[in-house]
Each structure stands twice: as structure tokens, then as C-alpha cells.
Design an enzyme around this catalytic site. Structure first.
Site, PDB file in Angstrom:
ATOM      1  N   SER A 179      -7.209  22.143 -20.352  1.00 28.44           N
ATOM      2  CA  SER A 179      -7.808  21.073 -20.224  1.00 28.44           C
ATOM      3  C   SER A 179      -9.101  21.014 -19.726  1.00 28.44           C
ATOM      4  O   SER A 179     -10.125  21.792 -20.252  1.00 28.44           O
ATOM      5  CB  SER A 179      -6.698  20.057 -19.373  1.00 28.44           C
ATOM      6  OG  SER A 179      -7.109  18.792 -19.812  1.00 28.44           O
ATOM      7  N   ASP A 381      -0.731  17.462 -28.940  1.00 24.14           N
ATOM      8  CA  ASP A 381      -1.470  16.850 -28.020  1.00 24.14           C
ATOM      9  C   ASP A 381      -2.697  15.865 -28.653  1.00 24.14           C
ATOM     10  O   ASP A 381      -3.162  16.411 -29.593  1.00 24.14           O
ATOM     11  CB  ASP A 381      -2.351  18.059 -27.302  1.00 24.14           C
ATOM     12  CG  ASP A 381      -3.173  17.472 -26.050  1.00 24.14           C
ATOM     13  OD1 ASP A 381      -2.891  16.417 -25.573  1.00 24.14           O
ATOM     14  OD2 ASP A 381      -4.238  18.094 -26.020  1.00 24.14           O
ATOM     15  N   HIS A 443       0.342  18.967 -24.848  1.00 24.83           N
ATOM     16  CA  HIS A 443      -0.895  19.573 -24.175  1.00 24.83           C
ATOM     17  C   HIS A 443      -0.523  20.653 -23.173  1.00 24.83           C
ATOM     18  O   HIS A 443      -1.479  21.449 -22.887  1.00 24.83           O
ATOM     19  CB  HIS A 443      -1.309  18.217 -23.281  1.00 24.83           C
ATOM     20  CG  HIS A 443      -2.537  18.523 -22.421  1.00 24.83           C
ATOM     21  ND1 HIS A 443      -3.744  18.321 -23.145  1.00 24.83           N
ATOM     22  CD2 HIS A 443      -2.973  18.626 -21.009  1.00 24.83           C
ATOM     23  CE1 HIS A 443      -4.763  18.471 -22.064  1.00 24.83           C
ATOM     24  NE2 HIS A 443      -4.145  18.589 -20.962  1.00 24.83           N
TER      25      HIS A 443
END
Length: 635
Positions: A179, A381, A443
Site C-alpha cells: 500500500s 483490490d 489488497h
């Protein structure tokens, strides 16, 4: 010796203790961080762990928290993987307890082993950073604002960490994360490579062996990833093109493109107008009290959390990490911590990177310097989706080519990856860059597929278990088996075990030497004081000598300080190193003796519970998402 001699000795002893006291209080060794037990641990031997705070900025009381797991086995050479979660401001304990670490929570009180954890052949170092994240703390007035500040802070942490754990400094070093760590990791890598080039570092032979970067679902290039929201949701059928709502989203995307269409990309890491695209998509999926999960589009969540309550493990992690016995086991500074939170809104509000360029601009230089980089994406994601990552790679230029070009106009093929007979994803690679797409993953890829992600890691690290032992995993790329990897626990060969034993013995002496530097200063001062006292005593009591002081010190008539020193040197060396025999711990001085004083103050915090709304409003903007997951929600 007489009363006057005894009084003189007492005076000198008091002076010596006064002089050496500051050193004994502030110096820490590996022993101070050793985790003796972990509440809720599964049956079996405790994994070798160290945890606690390292002060990186005394003037602001800035401390970073780390949790280190030693590898269970050594393959051909020692490796250390540093894992960072994103946010900004989200704790890396997410990675430790939900993704790549050896333990996962069954409930609020019970841990279980994770098959496929990344600590099989690599040491794992989880760090809550920057200051203010997770268990880390410091003055809120000095939270970092720019990415180069963050990188400098982290290099300082590593310098201090390796001083305490010098036996890990020669390891092959890798940075990994997900991320917003897509911004962190390239900046840290750049800072490490620049550090290695400095003359003073080369002279001291302390160059860090940075060998590679792994970034999962990374927020790396806003210029390519913001515009990818619409194509992705159209492709996945989340939004129907041509509807009134879709037209509204497209209008927001057009406004965003104007913000991105600039020559100078400084300050474009976070653009509020572009963040509105994602919010509009989430609003589009709002039905009743539910909305799509932005981290896994196959799932829904309460509106307006839209993924903030996911993964389900979150409901157990916070209570567990706030338990007093866990806080004590991990050596958390109880005077400073006010309860672990997953994401600190104040850190995200501070780190806007208004004067920083996006990390994508650092990648070409890192690749051209020969640093291997692996980018991986979970197919389901939304927030950092694979369409944006693939578009970024397609347009990136490095080493004389664009994207995955092998030669002008000829691209590296997308290779099918199967794992244990099932389609697992796609591999593509060229010129030091590897891209892996994980089918049906979110994710947080390692949360969904720990064994597959470990297989990916071992391939990237070059681990081959052919000469080690264990059952190999059936992992194939375009039908071909590469180096033999394993994703289950297994014994090492005798040769590997001997290498590990030799490494740990060497580590013990290195750690003893490091932690003994302060002790050497203390001994030198004491020896000087002793010499002065003996000289004066001989002048005053030449006829009687100085044997009468031996009973006071517990020495024999030879006056040898070396016998006491030799008696304890091996045991102290062992506990200050990473090589622990838990049966020796009973012989160590009490914890009260080993404890260190800590600063008091009210101006420091570790993300107080309930403070997120205030943090989010500190810059005058209404946060898009619940601050408990970070303003961008890119954890």
C-alpha cells in the site's frame, strides 16, 4: 586498612558509581529486547524474538517500535526482510499478525502458527514507522511531513538497531511492504544506497547489503493509479458505464486529470480532488446500509466503512495488543503508550508529502543501479488496483527500454503461474523488475494466500532447498519448475544447522563486544580510580600493604579483578547476543537491574483511542474515510 582507608575507598567508589551511572542507565543490549514469552503462544518452543523501542531523536523523544523474528532455518546464507505497512500511519503489526508473520490470532487470547510465514528462511523485522505509528511515539509537534524526512528517520533507526544487533548487519537486506509503503520503500532504499556511498561508511566497512525490494498493491504512481479507478470498476462490473452515476464519476475523473497534467509532479502523492473518484465509486455501490469493500470487491461492508472493518482479524488484534501482559512481553514503554491503534490519523494528517515527488520517479534509478524490485498485486483490490500498477510499468522507462521491453517493440511474455496444480497468477519480468499478479486475491495478498506469497518470496530471494531437505512445493511458471522451494516447516540438513550454529556463536561475540563497549569505559574509569587509591594507600600504609581491602571486594589475595570478570563473561556474552539458552536466564541479574529509566511527559502519544476525528480535522479538511484506518486507507 583502618577507618581512614575504608572511608577513602568508600569515597572513591561513590565517585566511580556517580561517573558511570549515566552509561549504565542509557546503554541497551540485545538482552533488554529479548521476548521471554508471548501470551497466547501455541504449544511448542517459543520462536526467537526481540521487541521494543529504539530512540531515534532524544530531543523530541522520538522512538520507533520493532518486533523481530529470527529465521527458523538458514538456507544458503542469512537474509533479513524488513516489513512496513502503509497508511500513512498504519502499524506494521498488521503484517506481523495478519500477513507474513509466524503467528495469527484465533481469538483475542490465542495465537496459532501460520503455514507459509516468511520467517522460514529469512529474519523478519517489523517496524512501526514513522514516529506516532502503532506502538511508536514522540512529540506530536515533530511528526514527519515529507518522504525524505521519513527515510532519514528510518536510516537512523537502522543504524541504532544494528549497533544493538550487529550480527544481523552482514545479512542480505530486503525491504518489503504494501500500500502506502509503495512510497516509503523506494525512498528508504534510495537513502540506504546513498548512505552506502559515503566515505566514512566505506572506511568503517559498514555497508548494508541491500539486495531487493518487494511492494504489494503499492501506492507508487498517483499519475497512473488515480486514473485507473474507472477502467478497473468497468472491467470488474462494479460500475455500469453510461449510467447517471457513472457520468458523475467520470466528471470527477476529468477534474482529477487536470490536477495530474503538470510537468512538476511535486506534491502529487495525495490529491484531494482525485481521492473523490474513489469516494464516488463507493457511494455508487451504497445499497441499504452496505457498500463494496474497497480492499476486496468480492465483499461488502457497513456504509461508510466500505472495507475499514476488514479483515475480520482486526477485531481480535487491538484487544490483544492492548493486554497488559502483551505490552510487558513486547517491552512497550508503559509510560508513553496509550493503547495500540491500527492507524494513527495524526500521522496521516501530517505526512501529506506536499514537497515530495511520487516514489515512481525513484524506481528507474534504483533499477539501473542493479537493485531487483518485485511488484505484486491482488486481482480483487480496488484502492491500489492492478490496472494502475500495470499502466505505471507500461509507461516507465529505465535501462534503455520502456516497460517490459526485451528489445525495441518486443515485450517480455506474461507467464502463467500454477501452484499445487491450481492457477495462481501471472509472472512478467525484464531488466531487474518482476511483476506478479495474484488471482482472486485482495489488497492484503499474504492474508489470502500465505503459502503462495512465501513461494514468491523464496523465488525472489533465490532460496533453493535442494540441499536442505523438506517437501518441495509444486510451483510452476509456464509449466516449468524453477528453484525448489518449500512452504511448510521442515528440518534443515546437518550442514545448514552447522552453519547456523557457527553464525550464532559469532553473533554472541559480536553482540558481547558491542554491548561491552560501555562496560569497557566503566572499567577504565574504575581502574583509574583504583590505581589512584592504591598509590595513596601505599604511601600511607607502606608497611601493611593493601590486602585488607580484599574481603570487602570479595577478591583473593592476588588482588585479581580478572577472576570475577572471567566468571561472568561467557554468561553475559550469551544473553546479550541473539543466541539464548533459556536455562541460563535464571542465572541473570534481576529484571529490575536490567531495566532502563524512561522519560515522563504528557506531550507524547501513540495514537490515543478516540483521537482520530480530531486528528483528521487538524488540517481543516474533512477526512474521506474513517481515520481509524488512515486518511487514505492505504494500509
Amino acid at each position: 586498612m583502618g577507618f581512614s582507608g575504608s572511608r577513602a575507598w568508600s569515597k572513591w567508589l561513590t565517585i566511580c558509581l556517580a561517573i558511570t551511572h549515566p552509561f549504565s542507565v542509557t546503554a541497551k543490549s540485545a538482552a533488554d529486547y529479548y521476548v521471554h514469552s508471548l501470551p497466547g503462544q501455541p504449544e511448542g518452543p517459543l520462536l526467537k524474538m526481540h521487541a521494543g523501542h529504539i530512540e531515534i531523536s532524544p530531543e523530541t523523544s522520538g522512538n520507533l517500535f520493532f518486533w523481530h523474528f529470527e529465521n527458523r532455518h538458514i538456507a544458503d546464507k542469512p537474509r533479513t526482510v524488513v516489513w512496513l505497512n502503509g497508511g500513512p500511519g498504519c502499524s506494521s503489526e498488521d503484517g506481523a499478525l495478519m500477513e507474513i508473520g509466524p503467528y495469527r490470532l484465533i481469538d483475542k487470547e490465542t495465537l496459532n502458527y501460520t503455514e507459509g510465514s516468511w520467517d522460514e528462511f529469512a529474519n523478519l523485522l517489523f517496524v512501526d514507522q514513522p514516529v506516532g505509528t502503532g506502538f511508536s511515539y514522540g512529540s506530536t509537534e515533530h511528526y514527519v511531513h515529507e518522504l525524505d524526512e521519513m527515510a532519514s528517520q528510518f536510516v537512523t533507526f537502522l543504524e541504532k538497531w544494528f549497533e544493538i544487533f550487529p550480527h544481523y548487519e552482514p545479512d542480505d537486506l530486503y525491504f518489503a511492504g504494501e500500500s502506502y509503503a509503495g512510497q516509503y520503500i523506494p525512498y528508504i532504499a534510495r537513502a540506504v544506497l546513498d548512505r552506502n556511498k559515503k566515505q566514512d561508511v566505506q572506511a568503517n566497512n559498514r555497508i548494508w547489503n541491500l539486495k531487493g525490494l518487494l511492494i504489494g498493491n503499492g501506492w507508487i504512481s498517483p499519475q497512473h493509479q488515480y486514473p485507473a479507478y474507472l477502467p478497473y470498476v468497468y472491467q470488474e462490473g462494479v460500475v455500469q458505464a453510461g449510467t447517471q452515476e457513472a457520468n458523475l464519476i467520470e466528471a470527477k475523473a476529468a477534474k482529477c486529470m487536470k490536477e495530474l497534467n503538470v510537468e512538476d509532479t511535486t506534491g502529487t502523492v495525495h490529491i484531494p480532488d482525485c481521492e473523490d473518484i474513489l469516494q464516488a465509486i463507493l457511494d455508487y455501490t451504497h445499497k441499504g446500509k452496505r457498500c463494496i469493500n474497497m480492499y476486496d470487491i468480492r465483499l461488502t461492508d457497513d456504509y461508510s466503512a466500505c472495507g475499514m472493518n476488514w479483515p475480520p482479524d482486526l477485531r481480535d488484534i487491538q484487544p490483544y495488543l492492548r493486554r497488559k501482559d502483551v505490552v510487558k512481553a513486547l517491552h512497550i514503554n508503559e509510560e508513553k503508550q496509550t493503547g495500540w491503534t491500527e492507524c494513527a490519523g495524526a500521522v496521516g494528517s501530517s505526512l501529506k508529502a506536499r514537497n515530495s515527488k511520487p516514489a515512481v520517479e525513484l524506481l528507474p534509478g534504483l533499477l539501473e543501479e542493479g537493485l531487483p524490485i518485485l511488484l505484486f498485486s491482488g486481482q480483487k483490490d480496488l484502492i491500489c488496483n492492478h490496472v494502475g500498477t500495470e499502466d505505471m510499468i507500461k509507461n516507465m522507462k529505465w535501462s534503455g527500454g520502456t516497460g517490459f521491453e526485451l528489445s525495441p517493440g518486443v515485450w517480455a511474455p506474461r507467464q502463467d503461474w500454477t501452484f499445487e496444480g491450481e492457477p495462481a497468477g501471472i509472472y512478467q519480468q525484464a531488466r531487474n523488475l518482476t511483476y506478479v499478479l495474484f488471482y482472486n486475491a485482495s489488497h492484503m495478498v499474504p492474508f489470502d494466500y500465505p503459502r503462495r506469497s512465501r513461494d514468491m518470496l523464496d523465488k525472489f530471494l533465490g532460496v533453493d532447498i535442494t540441499h536442505i531437505g523438506g517437501d518441495p512445493a509444486d510451483s510452476r511458471i509456464d509449466g516449468e519448475k524453477g528453484p525448489t522451494t518449500s512452504v511448510g516447516a521442515h528440518p534443515n540438513s546437518t550442514a545448514a544447522a552447522e552453519r547456523e550454529k557457527e553464525k550464532l556463536n559469532t553473533a554472541a561475540w559480536k553482540a558481547y563486544y558491542k554491548s561491552g563497549e560501555v562496560a569497557l569505559v566503566i572499567v577504565a574509569i574504575a581502574a583509574f580510580a583504583w590505581g589512584i587509591f592504591i598509590w595513596r594507600s601505599r604511601r600511607k600504609h607502606q608497611s601493611s600493604g593493601y590486602r585488607s581491602i580484599y574481603p570487602m571486594l570479595g577478591l583473593n589475595s592476588t588482588g585479581s579483578l580478572g577472576q570475577i570478570s572471567h566468571k561472568h563473561s561467557r554468561r553475559n556474552g550469551d544473553i546479550e547476543a541473539a543466541d539464548f539458552d533459556e536455562t541460563e536466564l535464571d542465572d541473570q541479574p534481576s529484571q529490575a537491574f536490567l531495566s532502563r529509566s524512561s522519560r515522563d511527559g504528557d506531550a507524547y502519544a501513540v495514537g490515543e483511542e478516540g483521537s482520530d476525528e480530531e486528528d483528521g480535522a487538524s488540517d481543516g479538511q474533512q477526512p474521506m474515510f474513517d481515520q481509524s484506518r488512515g486518511e487514505e486507507g492505504r494500509s
